[in-house]
Design a protein around this motif. Structure first.
Motif, PDB file in Angstrom:
ATOM      1  N   PHE A   1       5.882  -0.692   0.597  1.00  0.00           N
ATOM      2  CA  PHE A   1       6.017  -0.096  -0.700  1.00  0.00           C
ATOM      3  C   PHE A   1       6.540  -0.928  -1.711  1.00  0.00           C
ATOM      4  O   PHE A   1       6.281  -1.007  -2.845  1.00  0.00           O
ATOM      5  CB  PHE A   1       6.695   1.331  -0.606  1.00  0.00           C
ATOM      6  CG  PHE A   1       6.120   2.480  -1.528  1.00  0.00           C
ATOM      7  CD1 PHE A   1       4.997   3.106  -1.311  1.00  0.00           C
ATOM      8  CD2 PHE A   1       6.836   2.646  -2.647  1.00  0.00           C
ATOM      9  CE1 PHE A   1       4.700   3.836  -2.158  1.00  0.00           C
ATOM     10  CE2 PHE A   1       6.345   3.582  -3.748  1.00  0.00           C
ATOM     11  CZ  PHE A   1       5.222   4.262  -3.387  1.00  0.00           C
TER      12      PHE A   1
ATOM     13  N   MET B   1       3.930  -3.238  -2.756  1.00  0.00           N
ATOM     14  CA  MET B   1       2.786  -2.500  -3.678  1.00  0.00           C
ATOM     15  C   MET B   1       3.410  -2.312  -4.917  1.00  0.00           C
ATOM     16  O   MET B   1       2.705  -2.472  -5.914  1.00  0.00           O
ATOM     17  CB  MET B   1       2.405  -1.231  -2.727  1.00  0.00           C
ATOM     18  CG  MET B   1       1.379  -0.728  -3.268  1.00  0.00           C
ATOM     19  SD  MET B   1       0.850   0.966  -2.528  1.00  0.00           S
ATOM     20  CE  MET B   1       0.640   0.273  -0.802  1.00  0.00           C
ATOM     21  N   THR B   2       4.861  -1.935  -5.050  1.00  0.00           N
ATOM     22  CA  THR B   2       5.168  -1.489  -6.383  1.00  0.00           C
ATOM     23  C   THR B   2       6.110  -2.470  -7.140  1.00  0.00           C
ATOM     24  O   THR B   2       6.727  -2.159  -8.025  1.00  0.00           O
ATOM     25  CB  THR B   2       5.881  -0.157  -6.149  1.00  0.00           C
ATOM     26  OG1 THR B   2       6.874  -0.226  -5.524  1.00  0.00           O
ATOM     27  CG2 THR B   2       5.034   0.860  -5.847  1.00  0.00           C
TER      28      THR B   2
ATOM     29  N   GLY C   1      -0.938   9.366  -7.707  1.00  0.00           N
ATOM     30  CA  GLY C   1      -1.060   8.018  -7.191  1.00  0.00           C
ATOM     31  C   GLY C   1       0.145   7.533  -6.192  1.00  0.00           C
ATOM     32  O   GLY C   1      -0.103   6.680  -5.234  1.00  0.00           O
ATOM     33  N   GLN C   2       1.174   7.940  -6.568  1.00  0.00           N
ATOM     34  CA  GLN C   2       2.449   7.757  -5.647  1.00  0.00           C
ATOM     35  C   GLN C   2       2.171   8.391  -4.522  1.00  0.00           C
ATOM     36  O   GLN C   2       2.672   7.648  -3.269  1.00  0.00           O
ATOM     37  CB  GLN C   2       3.598   8.183  -6.355  1.00  0.00           C
ATOM     38  CG  GLN C   2       4.157   7.422  -7.537  1.00  0.00           C
ATOM     39  CD  GLN C   2       5.212   8.319  -8.222  1.00  0.00           C
ATOM     40  OE1 GLN C   2       5.485   9.170  -8.433  1.00  0.00           O
ATOM     41  NE2 GLN C   2       6.254   7.350  -8.704  1.00  0.00           N
TER      42      GLN C   2
ATOM     43  N   ARG D   1      -0.550   8.928  -2.832  1.00  0.00           N
ATOM     44  CA  ARG D   1      -1.538   8.077  -2.235  1.00  0.00           C
ATOM     45  C   ARG D   1      -1.058   6.719  -1.625  1.00  0.00           C
ATOM     46  O   ARG D   1      -1.325   6.233  -0.639  1.00  0.00           O
ATOM     47  CB  ARG D   1      -2.734   7.895  -3.040  1.00  0.00           C
ATOM     48  CG  ARG D   1      -3.413   8.863  -3.020  1.00  0.00           C
ATOM     49  CD  ARG D   1      -4.857   8.698  -3.762  1.00  0.00           C
ATOM     50  NE  ARG D   1      -5.685  10.201  -3.927  1.00  0.00           N
ATOM     51  CZ  ARG D   1      -7.136   9.858  -3.905  1.00  0.00           C
ATOM     52  NH1 ARG D   1      -7.551   8.910  -4.054  1.00  0.00           N
ATOM     53  NH2 ARG D   1      -8.046  11.045  -3.794  1.00  0.00           N
ATOM     54  N   SER D   2      -0.209   6.122  -2.463  1.00  0.00           N
ATOM     55  CA  SER D   2       0.413   4.944  -1.942  1.00  0.00           C
ATOM     56  C   SER D   2       1.309   5.200  -0.988  1.00  0.00           C
ATOM     57  O   SER D   2       1.696   4.056   0.098  1.00  0.00           O
ATOM     58  CB  SER D   2       1.177   4.432  -3.170  1.00  0.00           C
ATOM     59  OG  SER D   2       0.592   3.846  -4.291  1.00  0.00           O
TER      60      SER D   2
ATOM     61  N   LEU E   1      -0.932   5.365   2.199  1.00  0.00           N
ATOM     62  CA  LEU E   1      -1.260   3.921   2.623  1.00  0.00           C
ATOM     63  C   LEU E   1      -0.325   3.279   3.408  1.00  0.00           C
ATOM     64  O   LEU E   1      -0.583   2.633   4.429  1.00  0.00           O
ATOM     65  CB  LEU E   1      -1.854   3.116   1.336  1.00  0.00           C
ATOM     66  CG  LEU E   1      -3.163   3.465   0.485  1.00  0.00           C
ATOM     67  CD1 LEU E   1      -3.117   2.778  -0.691  1.00  0.00           C
ATOM     68  CD2 LEU E   1      -4.175   2.903   1.453  1.00  0.00           C
ATOM     69  N   SER E   2       0.800   3.433   2.919  1.00  0.00           N
ATOM     70  CA  SER E   2       1.819   2.610   3.489  1.00  0.00           C
ATOM     71  C   SER E   2       2.235   3.279   5.069  1.00  0.00           C
ATOM     72  O   SER E   2       2.541   2.428   5.846  1.00  0.00           O
ATOM     73  CB  SER E   2       3.156   2.928   2.576  1.00  0.00           C
ATOM     74  OG  SER E   2       3.181   2.199   1.530  1.00  0.00           O
TER      75      SER E   2
ATOM     76  N   LEU F   1      -9.992   5.046  -3.786  1.00  0.00           N
ATOM     77  CA  LEU F   1      -8.728   4.265  -3.999  1.00  0.00           C
ATOM     78  C   LEU F   1      -9.041   3.717  -5.472  1.00  0.00           C
ATOM     79  O   LEU F   1     -10.256   3.148  -5.767  1.00  0.00           O
ATOM     80  CB  LEU F   1      -8.255   3.497  -3.052  1.00  0.00           C
ATOM     81  CG  LEU F   1      -7.679   4.035  -1.759  1.00  0.00           C
ATOM     82  CD1 LEU F   1      -7.469   2.650  -0.844  1.00  0.00           C
ATOM     83  CD2 LEU F   1      -6.743   4.745  -1.975  1.00  0.00           C
TER      84      LEU F   1
ATOM     85  N   ARG G   1      -5.177  -0.633  -5.622  1.00  0.00           N
ATOM     86  CA  ARG G   1      -4.723  -0.211  -4.149  1.00  0.00           C
ATOM     87  C   ARG G   1      -5.853  -0.754  -3.193  1.00  0.00           C
ATOM     88  O   ARG G   1      -5.536  -0.799  -2.127  1.00  0.00           O
ATOM     89  CB  ARG G   1      -4.432   1.465  -4.025  1.00  0.00           C
ATOM     90  CG  ARG G   1      -3.298   1.999  -4.848  1.00  0.00           C
ATOM     91  CD  ARG G   1      -3.286   3.518  -4.706  1.00  0.00           C
ATOM     92  NE  ARG G   1      -2.172   3.961  -5.551  1.00  0.00           N
ATOM     93  CZ  ARG G   1      -2.089   4.383  -6.649  1.00  0.00           C
ATOM     94  NH1 ARG G   1      -3.170   4.384  -7.202  1.00  0.00           N
ATOM     95  NH2 ARG G   1      -0.933   4.881  -7.133  1.00  0.00           N
TER      96      ARG G   1
END
Length: 375
Positions: free
Chosen positions: A216, A219-220, A294-295, A297-298, A301-302, A330, A334
């Motif tokens: 994460f 990703m961010t 969105g968070q 989903r992230s 994914l993680s 996505l 992402r």
């Protein structure tokens, strides 16, 4: 670990087909309802022992046929020779499973041999969905890594079904002194197997939480901090799995015996591993309530990417990654993140948009599926 090929006969809409895969990215593309996901379903069957769609075995037999068969060849990174797994599904739903043509006793003996991580649109709700989805996530991941976990889970679920039947009987006939010994037997079984399940889940969650933090962060760009906590229905906060197996087992045993009257009123077992959950936090706040879509989903994914990292840490090699039409769900950033993080391992993905995978410098194989055939 690499999936070399899979062969089908009378499976779903596939009459007869064999699909070979490359070590890199394999894209099963075509219009909807052509059989792309059926191929992924067949591959994942050999990792989990059942359909990821929740279908019964006899529902996977091609309409009008009496049986179906599928076989998968795979090779481990450390091995010289491939392994072949096979399954014949008979009309009544019975399965005959083989490994290198030798008959196995059942799917439990096969699970853990071929390992795969599946990511489908349903997994995007790992954070926002109910506890059952997160428990299933843990159970599937741990079952592929630890045969003892699958054994505990099977025995726990069997005891839970029997105890719930006893509760239903007590609702209609009364508690009954003749059944008094059964309450203690089931409490012992559920606490013994349930504490082992909770212990392994807790240790897995602690490890997964560290991987998610790194994924994460990448990703961010370090803007947000996630964390995972395993929440037990009655055991409470424990430091590690060994503590749960000792103190937690006794706590669960007492809860099951002390609350029988309440459970009879409700009609089901209220305490145990089947009630546990993962609490997902983002920046110290509960993600299910406070994180944006969105968070969430992230985070999902993680969790799936972290599942693959743990599999590599424990087994020494990456599993096969299966993406069933998830990239279309996505956004661009992402999508790029997922593909870049999976670029060094085998990926088998279904898509209606093959152009996003076309690249002259990547190891990508495009496989056009139409009406259950490779065309």
């Amino acid at each position: 670990m690499k999936c070399l090929r899979i062969s089908f006969r009378s499976f779903r809409n596939i009459e007869e087909e064999c699909v070979d895969f490359t070590d890199g990215t394999n894209v099963l593309f075509g219009e909807n309802a052509q059989g792309k996901s059926n191929i992924l379903e067949g591959i994942y069957f050999f990792a989990r022992g059942r359909s990821f769609r929740g279908a019964k075995e006899k529902e996977m037999i091609r309409f009008g046929d009496r049986s179906a068969s599928l076989s998968l060849d795979y090779i481990k990174d450390s091995d010289k020779y491939p392994v072949s797994l096979g399954c014949e599904i008979l009309g009544e739903g019975r399965k005959i499973i083989t490994k290198n043509q030798a008959k196995l006793t059942g799917a439990k003996e096969m699970i853990g041999a071929f390992r795969a991580v599946l990511f489908c649109p349903a997994h995007l709700t790992l954070v926002s969905g109910g506890p059952a989805l997160r428990r299933s996530f843990m159970d599937i991941a741990l079952s592929q890594l630890h045969p003892a976990y699958l054994d505990s889970l099977s025995k726990y679920n069997r005891a839970l079904i029997q105890r719930n039947s006893l509760i239903k009987k007590a609702q209609s006939e009364g508690k009954g002194s003749q059944d008094s010994y059964l309450w203690e037997i089931y409490a012992d079984q559920l606490s013994r197997f349930g504490s082992d399940i909770a212990a392994r889940r807790l240790d897995y969650m602690r490890l997964l939480s560290s991987y998610i933090a790194d994924i994460f962060d990448s990703m961010t760009n370090g803007r947000e901090k996630p964390s995972l906590t395993y929440r037990s229905s009655c055991i409470g906060e424990m430091e590690n799995g060994d503590e749960i197996r000792k103190e937690g087992r006794e706590t669960l045993f007492r809860s099951l015996l002390d609350n029988i009257d309440r459970e009879i009123i409700v009609g089901s077992t209220l305490y145990g591993a089947h009630k546990d959950d993962i609490q997902v936090r983002l920046n110290s706040k509960e993600a299910k309530t406070y994180a944006s879509q969105g968070q969430q989903r992230s985070l999902a994914l993680s969790m799936k990417l972290g599942e693959g990292e743990i599999a590599k840490k424990i087994s020494g090699e990456y599993p096969v990654f299966l993406l069933d039409d998830v990239l279309s769900e996505l956004d661009l950033s992402r999508r790029r993140f997922v593909l870049s993080n999976l670029s060094d391992r085998q990926l088998i993905v279904t898509s209606c948009e093959p152009d996003i995978f076309r690249s002259s410098d990547s190891n990508t194989k495009l496989l056009h599926i139409e009406n259950g055939r490779l065309v």
